[in-house]
Motif scaffolding. Structure first.
Motif, PDB file in Angstrom:
ATOM      1  N   LEU A 183       0.820  -1.210   0.000  1.00 44.20           N
ATOM      2  CA  LEU A 183       0.000   0.000   0.000  1.00 44.20           C
ATOM      3  C   LEU A 183       0.855   1.261   0.000  1.00 44.20           C
ATOM      4  O   LEU A 183       0.560   2.223  -0.723  1.00 44.20           O
ATOM      5  N   ALA A 186       2.364   1.896  -3.404  1.00 43.05           N
ATOM      6  CA  ALA A 186       1.358   2.288  -4.401  1.00 43.05           C
ATOM      7  C   ALA A 186       0.640   3.579  -4.034  1.00 43.05           C
ATOM      8  O   ALA A 186      -0.231   4.035  -4.788  1.00 43.05           O
ATOM      9  N   GLU A 188      -1.565   4.055  -1.781  1.00 42.47           N
ATOM     10  CA  GLU A 188      -2.969   3.734  -1.542  1.00 42.47           C
ATOM     11  C   GLU A 188      -3.242   3.707  -0.032  1.00 42.47           C
ATOM     12  O   GLU A 188      -2.334   3.540   0.774  1.00 42.47           O
ATOM     13  N   GLN A 189      -4.533   3.858   0.328  1.00 42.28           N
ATOM     14  CA  GLN A 189      -4.893   4.003   1.738  1.00 42.28           C
ATOM     15  C   GLN A 189      -5.360   2.724   2.404  1.00 42.28           C
ATOM     16  O   GLN A 189      -5.186   2.553   3.614  1.00 42.28           O
ATOM     17  N   SER A 333     -12.451   6.003   0.402  1.00 44.82           N
ATOM     18  CA  SER A 333     -11.174   6.119  -0.317  1.00 44.82           C
ATOM     19  C   SER A 333     -11.306   5.665  -1.759  1.00 44.82           C
ATOM     20  O   SER A 333     -10.645   4.718  -2.192  1.00 44.82           O
ATOM     21  N   LYS A 336      -8.355   4.446  -4.128  1.00 47.20           N
ATOM     22  CA  LYS A 336      -7.143   4.347  -3.311  1.00 47.20           C
ATOM     23  C   LYS A 336      -7.174   3.102  -2.414  1.00 47.20           C
ATOM     24  O   LYS A 336      -6.597   3.085  -1.339  1.00 47.20           O
ATOM     25  N   TRP A 337      -7.864   2.065  -2.885  1.00 49.45           N
ATOM     26  CA  TRP A 337      -7.918   0.830  -2.110  1.00 49.45           C
ATOM     27  C   TRP A 337      -7.783  -0.366  -3.059  1.00 49.45           C
ATOM     28  O   TRP A 337      -7.940  -0.245  -4.257  1.00 49.45           O
ATOM     29  N   ARG A 338      -7.463  -1.491  -2.500  1.00 52.59           N
ATOM     30  CA  ARG A 338      -7.309  -2.709  -3.288  1.00 52.59           C
ATOM     31  C   ARG A 338      -7.639  -3.930  -2.424  1.00 52.59           C
ATOM     32  O   ARG A 338      -7.775  -3.825  -1.203  1.00 52.59           O
ATOM     33  N   ASP A 380      -4.377   8.122   7.193  1.00 56.43           N
ATOM     34  CA  ASP A 380      -4.698   6.758   6.789  1.00 56.43           C
ATOM     35  C   ASP A 380      -5.331   5.969   7.935  1.00 56.43           C
ATOM     36  O   ASP A 380      -6.218   5.133   7.719  1.00 56.43           O
TER      37      ASP A 380
END
Length: 397
Positions: A183, A186, A188-189, A333, A336-338, A380
């Motif tokens: 994260l 990348a 991302e949050q 988010s 901004k997430w995965r 975050d």
């Protein structure tokens, strides 16, 4: 449901003060230590103030209970011998804040837990393993830490109030730091966890012959550390055709006896841990590890013995709980997430035997964890809290 960001962050920093290392934001709060006991007493007070009924079981697992049925949120509050301020603690404090916010808003019932000894002073996620029935308490009691203290001795500090029936909970969600670099790299949050890898952990002992380091010829030595060295040198090659890129294995602790510079060590005890998402592969690795250790012992004229094999199976997260987290992540988010698997072990693995489970990750700056430098941007942390709250509200909507 409106979470209080300032209250949440203030509680996180207060919890950090128990066992604060004085270095960066690190903590030294091993299971059953004075710092751990004090932290749990403080948490119990916060749970009571939130209107929750507090119970502590024989292992020291700390519960703040809402009226049943309820969703269970939490993680653990013990730390590694040199740990970070968020590992486990984040999930407990986030759970507490969501429980308070839900109660203040007249929302769904939310219970909170801080499991004991997740960090494995006495095994592998010991507190939740006993609570879930994965490990019998009598079997757990004979487990020893690296100083030879048994779990039975250590948990003598626990003020037991009663057992907690898991049937009162509809599911379990654990919020945690990622403890890896995905994260953060990348930018991302959030990650919603897809599954948690399985783990195996055991101690291996080589018993050679203690002798004088100055007068014992090299070709006559039965040096237990040389056996460990030979084992470690050969292990990667033996595993090469079995493992996949995500598989990991570690010798993390070595103890020599008598551990003196002028004595050939006659005994070496070391930890052997391996992790993978496939149960069959974990089994094949165990066979290779045992066979190699036996070969080394025979070749060097010494004995080998194996401690209790501890471990947990790979676990997939519950689809309904996952979807609630994913939908909430998209609101809080967007972009901004995965979805991400967990290479670290968590209490959710044990709890999955009792109820549906899911997990939520926030970034670890630099991918650092199990170290004093462990940290996460507060924005975050708050995003993760809001996503957790949103998922809880949706699940009970």
């Amino acid at each position: 449901m409106q979470v209080d960001e300032k209250r949440f962050l203030a509680d996180l920093h207060t919890l950090r003060s128990f066992g604060a290392s004085g270095t960066a934001k690190g903590v030294v709060r091993p299971a059953y230590s004075v710092a751990d006991t004090d932290a749990r007493a403080w948490l119990a007070g916060q749970m009571r103030d939130a209107g929750l009924r507090v119970e502590t079981d024989e292992m020291g697992n700390l519960f703040g209970l809402a009226e049943a049925p309820s969703l269970l949120l939490g993680s653990h509050s013990d730390s590694q011998p040199e740990g970070g301020w968020l590992d486990g603690a984040l999930g407990v404090v986030a759970a507490l804040e969501v429980a308070r916010a839900s109660r203040e808003a007249g929302g769904p019932a939310v219970s909170v837990v801080s499991f004991q000894d997740e960090e494995g002073r006495f095994g592998v996620t010991t507190g939740s393993a006993v609570w879930s029935g994965h490990l019998d308490l009598a079997e757990a009691d004979v487990l020893c830490d690296d100083s030879g203290i048994t779990l039975a001795q250590a948990r003598g500090v626990v003020a037991v109030t009663g057992s907690v029936d898991p049937a009162q909970f509809t599911g379990f969600i654990e919020m945690h730091i990622e403890q890896g670099p995905v994260l953060d790299t990348a930018a991302e949050q959030i990650a919603v966890v897809s599954d948690i890898v399985g783990i195996r952990d055991m101690k291996i002992t080589f018993q050679g012959q203690q002798n004088h380091a100055g007068t014992t010829p090299m070709h006559l030595r039965r040096d237990a550390f040389q056996a460990v060295s030979a084992f470690n040198t050969e292990l990667n090659a033996r595993l090469r055709n079995v493992v996949v890129p995500a598989t990991v294995w570690t010798i993390g602790h070595v103890s020599l006896h008598p551990n003196a510079s002028s004595i050939v060590p006659g005994k070496a005890v070391f930890s052997m841990q391996w992790r993978d998402g496939d149960t069959a592969r974990l089994g094949r690795m165990e066979d290779i590890i045992r066979e190699l250790a036996q070969e080394i012992a025979q070749a060097q004229g010494m004995d080998v013995s194996f401690g209790t094999l501890l471990g947990l199976e790979p676990v997939a997260m519950n689809a309904d709980l996952r979807k609630a987290l994913e939908d909430s992540a998209q609101i809080v988010s967007p972009g901004k997430w995965r979805v991400l698997p967990s290479g670290a072990l968590h209490d959710a693995t044990n709890v999955s035997a009792l109820m549906p489970v899911a997990m939520l990750f926030v970034p670890s700056i630099g991918g650092i964890s199990h170290a004093f430098e462990e940290d996460t941007d507060e924005a975050d942390l708050v995003a993760g809290l809001k996503i957790l709250a949103g998922a809880v509200a949706a699940l009970n909507g």
